[in-house]
Write a protein that holds these residues in place. Structure first.
Motif, PDB file in Angstrom:
ATOM      1  N   ALA A  84       0.840  -1.150  -0.116  1.00 31.22           N
ATOM      2  CA  ALA A  84      -0.116   0.008  -0.148  1.00 31.22           C
ATOM      3  C   ALA A  84       0.995   1.209  -0.042  1.00 31.22           C
ATOM      4  O   ALA A  84       0.489   2.188  -0.687  1.00 31.22           O
ATOM      5  N   ILE A  85       1.885   1.252   0.690  1.00 29.18           N
ATOM      6  CA  ILE A  85       3.026   2.427   0.596  1.00 29.18           C
ATOM      7  C   ILE A  85       3.650   2.574  -0.823  1.00 29.18           C
ATOM      8  O   ILE A  85       3.709   3.538  -1.046  1.00 29.18           O
ATOM      9  N   ILE A  86       3.987   1.554  -1.093  1.00 27.02           N
ATOM     10  CA  ILE A  86       4.398   1.512  -2.615  1.00 27.02           C
ATOM     11  C   ILE A  86       3.629   2.296  -3.407  1.00 27.02           C
ATOM     12  O   ILE A  86       3.998   3.175  -4.163  1.00 27.02           O
ATOM     13  N   ALA A  87       2.105   2.116  -3.532  1.00 19.76           N
ATOM     14  CA  ALA A  87       1.285   2.675  -4.358  1.00 19.76           C
ATOM     15  C   ALA A  87       1.079   4.151  -3.985  1.00 19.76           C
ATOM     16  O   ALA A  87       0.813   4.938  -4.775  1.00 19.76           O
ATOM     17  N   GLN A  88       1.587   4.420  -2.809  1.00 18.25           N
ATOM     18  CA  GLN A  88       1.315   5.853  -2.290  1.00 18.25           C
ATOM     19  C   GLN A  88       2.536   6.710  -2.659  1.00 18.25           C
ATOM     20  O   GLN A  88       2.326   8.009  -2.953  1.00 18.25           O
ATOM     21  N   LEU A  89       3.773   6.054  -2.671  1.00 18.16           N
ATOM     22  CA  LEU A  89       5.079   6.880  -3.036  1.00 18.16           C
ATOM     23  C   LEU A  89       4.879   7.675  -4.366  1.00 18.16           C
ATOM     24  O   LEU A  89       5.274   9.011  -4.207  1.00 18.16           O
ATOM     25  N   ILE A 114       6.021  15.467   4.876  1.00 15.83           N
ATOM     26  CA  ILE A 114       6.227  14.637   6.337  1.00 15.83           C
ATOM     27  C   ILE A 114       5.556  13.389   5.912  1.00 15.83           C
ATOM     28  O   ILE A 114       5.989  12.378   6.558  1.00 15.83           O
ATOM     29  N   THR A 115       4.309  13.190   5.308  1.00 11.73           N
ATOM     30  CA  THR A 115       3.896  11.993   4.769  1.00 11.73           C
ATOM     31  C   THR A 115       4.699  11.207   4.028  1.00 11.73           C
ATOM     32  O   THR A 115       4.637   9.932   4.346  1.00 11.73           O
TER      33      THR A 115
END
Length: 140
Positions: A84-89, A114-115
């Protein structure tokens, strides 16, 4: 694969409740941003005016809100956190860079930075011991 296992072992040995609270807060923040983008599509279109003539602009608009919405839920519960974080980067990198292409909004730049930093931390740290990933792993 061995690197991820060693990172998970280290993270599970060093799990603290404040880190879980930060992970859940990150997920809730991304979820709320996804809802905000879904409900306020004109604001989202205004954000993308500096790059509106680039190829794939409409694809970006259709990727951004659902990725925040679904990714926020997954991160909050600690399920498939790294994916999920890889999709957010890419979204967060774009949120940082759009401030330099268009008008500079320092509050948006600081929030996106910050995010991004918190996402990078959880990309390496993982979801931790108090997560759905750990629960499902222990059910085997």
């Amino acid at each position: 694969m061995g690197t991820i296992k060693s990172l998970n072992k280290w993270a599970n040995a060093h799990t603290y409740y404040p880190l879980d609270v930060i992970r859940v807060a990150l997920g809730v923040f991304l979820f709320v941003k996804g809802i905000h983008f879904l409900s306020n599509s004109q604001m989202l279109l205004d954000l993308f005016t500096p790059i509106q003539n680039m190829a794939g602009g409409m694809i970006i608009l259709h990727y951004l809100a659902p990725a925040h919405f679904i990714g926020g839920i997954l991160i909050a519960f600690g399920l498939l956190t790294r994916w999920a974080i890889i999709a957010q980067l890419p979204i967060l990198i774009g949120a940082i860079l759009i401030n330099f292409v268009g008008d500079m909004h320092t509050s948006n730049l600081v929030m996106a930075s910050i995010t991004f930093i918190v996402c990078l931390f959880f990309l390496f740290y993982g979801s931790g011991k108090h997560s759905a990933d750990y629960y499902f792993k222990m059910q085997k």
